[in-house]
Structure formats: C-alpha cells, structure tokens
Design a protein around this motif. Structure first.
Motif, PDB file in Angstrom:
ATOM      1  N   UNK A 144       4.393  -5.592 -11.650  1.00 43.60           N
ATOM      2  CA  UNK A 144       5.806  -5.313 -11.879  1.00 43.60           C
ATOM      3  C   UNK A 144       6.673  -5.465 -10.642  1.00 43.60           C
ATOM      4  N   UNK A 145       6.145  -6.059  -9.585  1.00 40.09           N
ATOM      5  CA  UNK A 145       6.891  -6.244  -8.337  1.00 40.09           C
ATOM      6  C   UNK A 145       7.688  -7.543  -8.425  1.00 40.09           C
ATOM      7  N   UNK A 146       8.980  -7.426  -8.719  1.00 38.59           N
ATOM      8  CA  UNK A 146       9.810  -8.606  -8.934  1.00 38.59           C
ATOM      9  C   UNK A 146      10.012  -9.400  -7.651  1.00 38.59           C
ATOM     10  N   UNK A 147      10.142  -8.725  -6.509  1.00 35.16           N
ATOM     11  CA  UNK A 147      10.363  -9.435  -5.246  1.00 35.16           C
ATOM     12  C   UNK A 147       9.135 -10.260  -4.865  1.00 35.16           C
ATOM     13  N   UNK A 148       7.972  -9.662  -4.983  1.00 36.21           N
ATOM     14  CA  UNK A 148       6.741 -10.401  -4.670  1.00 36.21           C
ATOM     15  C   UNK A 148       6.521 -11.532  -5.672  1.00 36.21           C
TER      16      UNK A 148
END
Length: 87
Positions: free
Chosen positions: A42-46
């Motif tokens: 759920x890590x959008x930046x990564x």
C-alpha cells in the motif's frame, strides 16, 4: 555442431543475443515484482518509483525487440491501473 565458419559465428552471435534478451526480460520481471510488492504493502510513493523503473525496463526491452511493443504497452497499462487503484 557447426562445420563452417559462418555457422560457428552464428552460434556465437545467437548465444550473445539470447543472454542479452534474458537479462532484459529478467530486469522487467524483477522490476514488476518490486512494484507489485509495493502495491501489496500500500506504499504509493514506493510503488510510483518502482513503476517508473519498470516502465524504463519495459521500454528498453521493446526498443531492442526482446518483447513486442504491444506487450510492453499492455503491461504498462495494467501496472498503471494497479497504481491508480491504491492512490
């Protein structure tokens, strides 16, 4: 086993090309796995960073005819759709 010089050269060239194609495909697969792991967490930046690297690897593979341009485009579209779903 090849008998004449041109056949031997062709065998060497084929081995080199197969290796290069395998490296490019492996880069696409590993970048895709990194992206999917980021999406799962759920890590959008990564995921955005991984998607950029994945797009680059797919474009390079398509540019060198390791995969077709349509396959690269189709894969990029599906991955972008997954990124949009978590943002």
């Amino acid at each position: 086993m090849p008998n004449n010089a041109s056949s031997k050269k062709r065998l060497r060239q084929d081995a080199k090309r197969a290796y290069r194609n395998r490296v490019r495909k492996d880069a696409c697969k590993s970048n895709r796995k990194t992206f999917l792991a980021a999406v799962e967490s759920g890590d959008a930046a990564a995921a955005q960073t991984a998607l950029h690297e994945c797009f680059s690897a797919l474009d390079q593979a398509a540019r060198h005819n390791t995969i077709s341009k349509n396959k690269a485009s189709r894969t990029k579209s599906r991955l972008a759709k997954q990124l949009a779903a978590i943002q």
